[in-house]
Design a protein around this motif. Sequence first.
Motif, short mmCIF file in Angstrom:
data_model
loop_
_atom_site.label_atom_id
_atom_site.label_comp_id
_atom_site.label_asym_id
_atom_site.label_seq_id
_atom_site.Cartn_x
_atom_site.Cartn_y
_atom_site.Cartn_z
N LEU A 272 0.83 -1.20 0.00
CA LEU A 272 0.00 0.00 0.00
C LEU A 272 0.87 1.25 0.00
N GLY A 273 1.87 1.28 0.87
CA GLY A 273 2.77 2.42 0.94
C GLY A 273 3.50 2.67 -0.38
N GLN A 274 3.96 1.58 -1.01
CA GLN A 274 4.64 1.71 -2.29
C GLN A 274 3.70 2.27 -3.36
N ALA A 275 2.46 1.78 -3.38
CA ALA A 275 1.50 2.26 -4.38
C ALA A 275 1.22 3.74 -4.19
N ILE A 276 1.09 4.18 -2.96
CA ILE A 276 0.83 5.59 -2.68
C ILE A 276 2.03 6.43 -3.10
N ARG A 277 3.23 6.00 -2.72
CA ARG A 277 4.45 6.74 -3.07
C ARG A 277 4.62 6.83 -4.59
N GLU A 278 4.43 5.70 -5.28
CA GLU A 278 4.59 5.70 -6.74
C GLU A 278 3.58 6.63 -7.41
N ALA A 279 2.34 6.58 -6.97
CA ALA A 279 1.31 7.44 -7.57
C ALA A 279 1.60 8.92 -7.27
N ARG A 280 2.06 9.19 -6.07
CA ARG A 280 2.40 10.57 -5.70
C ARG A 280 3.57 11.07 -6.55
N ASN A 281 4.59 10.23 -6.71
CA ASN A 281 5.75 10.62 -7.52
C ASN A 281 5.37 10.79 -8.99
N GLN A 282 4.50 9.95 -9.51
CA GLN A 282 4.06 10.08 -10.90
C GLN A 282 3.35 11.42 -11.13
N ARG A 283 2.65 11.88 -10.11
CA ARG A 283 1.98 13.18 -10.22
C ARG A 283 2.95 14.34 -10.00
N GLY A 284 4.13 14.01 -9.51
CA GLY A 284 5.11 15.06 -9.23
C GLY A 284 4.79 15.82 -7.95
N TRP A 285 4.04 15.19 -7.05
CA TRP A 285 3.64 15.84 -5.80
C TRP A 285 4.63 15.55 -4.69
N THR A 286 4.73 16.50 -3.78
CA THR A 286 5.44 16.28 -2.53
C THR A 286 4.45 15.63 -1.55
N GLN A 287 4.99 15.16 -0.44
CA GLN A 287 4.09 14.63 0.59
C GLN A 287 3.15 15.71 1.10
N ALA A 288 3.64 16.94 1.17
CA ALA A 288 2.80 18.05 1.64
C ALA A 288 1.65 18.31 0.67
N GLU A 289 1.92 18.22 -0.62
CA GLU A 289 0.85 18.43 -1.61
C GLU A 289 -0.20 17.32 -1.53
N LYS B 227 4.74 2.42 8.47
CA LYS B 227 5.06 2.51 9.89
C LYS B 227 3.88 2.10 10.77
N THR B 228 2.66 2.38 10.29
CA THR B 228 1.45 2.00 11.00
C THR B 228 0.43 1.53 9.98
N ALA B 229 -0.57 0.83 10.46
CA ALA B 229 -1.66 0.42 9.57
C ALA B 229 -2.43 1.66 9.15
N THR B 230 -2.68 1.78 7.87
CA THR B 230 -3.43 2.93 7.36
C THR B 230 -4.91 2.68 7.57
N PRO C 13 2.98 13.93 8.33
CA PRO C 13 3.41 12.74 9.07
C PRO C 13 2.54 11.51 8.75
N THR C 14 1.26 11.72 8.51
CA THR C 14 0.39 10.59 8.14
C THR C 14 0.83 10.01 6.80
N ILE C 15 1.11 10.87 5.83
CA ILE C 15 1.58 10.42 4.52
C ILE C 15 2.88 9.65 4.68
N ASN C 16 3.79 10.18 5.48
CA ASN C 16 5.07 9.53 5.71
C ASN C 16 4.89 8.15 6.34
N ARG C 17 4.03 8.07 7.34
CA ARG C 17 3.78 6.77 7.99
C ARG C 17 3.16 5.77 7.02
N CYS C 18 2.24 6.25 6.17
CA CYS C 18 1.60 5.35 5.19
C CYS C 18 2.61 4.85 4.18
N GLU C 19 3.39 5.76 3.62
CA GLU C 19 4.34 5.38 2.58
C GLU C 19 5.43 4.45 3.11
N ASN C 20 5.78 4.61 4.36
CA ASN C 20 6.85 3.79 4.95
C ASN C 20 6.32 2.62 5.76
#
Length: 130
Positions: free
Chosen positions: A9-26, A45-48, A36-43
């Motif tokens: 799940l974290g990888q899918a979110i990170r890849e889709a975010r990067n494809q859009r050219g977005w930062t975690q803040a965006e 760290k906790t169950a989303t 911090p929630t985006i960071n925890r999801c992408e890594n």
Amino acid sequence: MPDEGAIRLGQAIREARNQRGWTQAELAAAAGTSVPTINRCENAKTATKPPIARALFDALGLDPRSLPVLLGYVTAEEMAAPVRVLDPITEQVVTLLIDPEVSPTLADEVLAFARFRQRESAPPDSSAER
């Protein structure tokens, strides 16, 4: 150690975010959550939580039906399988049987009648003719 579903799940979110050219803040702003929630999801760290995963998928334009596959609850083949649709009368019987206000006696009578009708409509048993 995070489970494989959370990692996927974290990888899918990170890849889709990067494809859009977005930062975690965006992404956080678009999904109505925090960095911090985006960071925890992408890594992983906790169950989303489901509402957060849904908000992230909506913001990223991802199909939310892929969530159970990513999390390992079902396979892609199971998600693609057609859903069994019951005829309207069977649907009514099921609704009646799961209604907690229906008495067990009435439920038994409905089931007995359904079994009777099933036997009546079944083709004759060819083994009985032998």
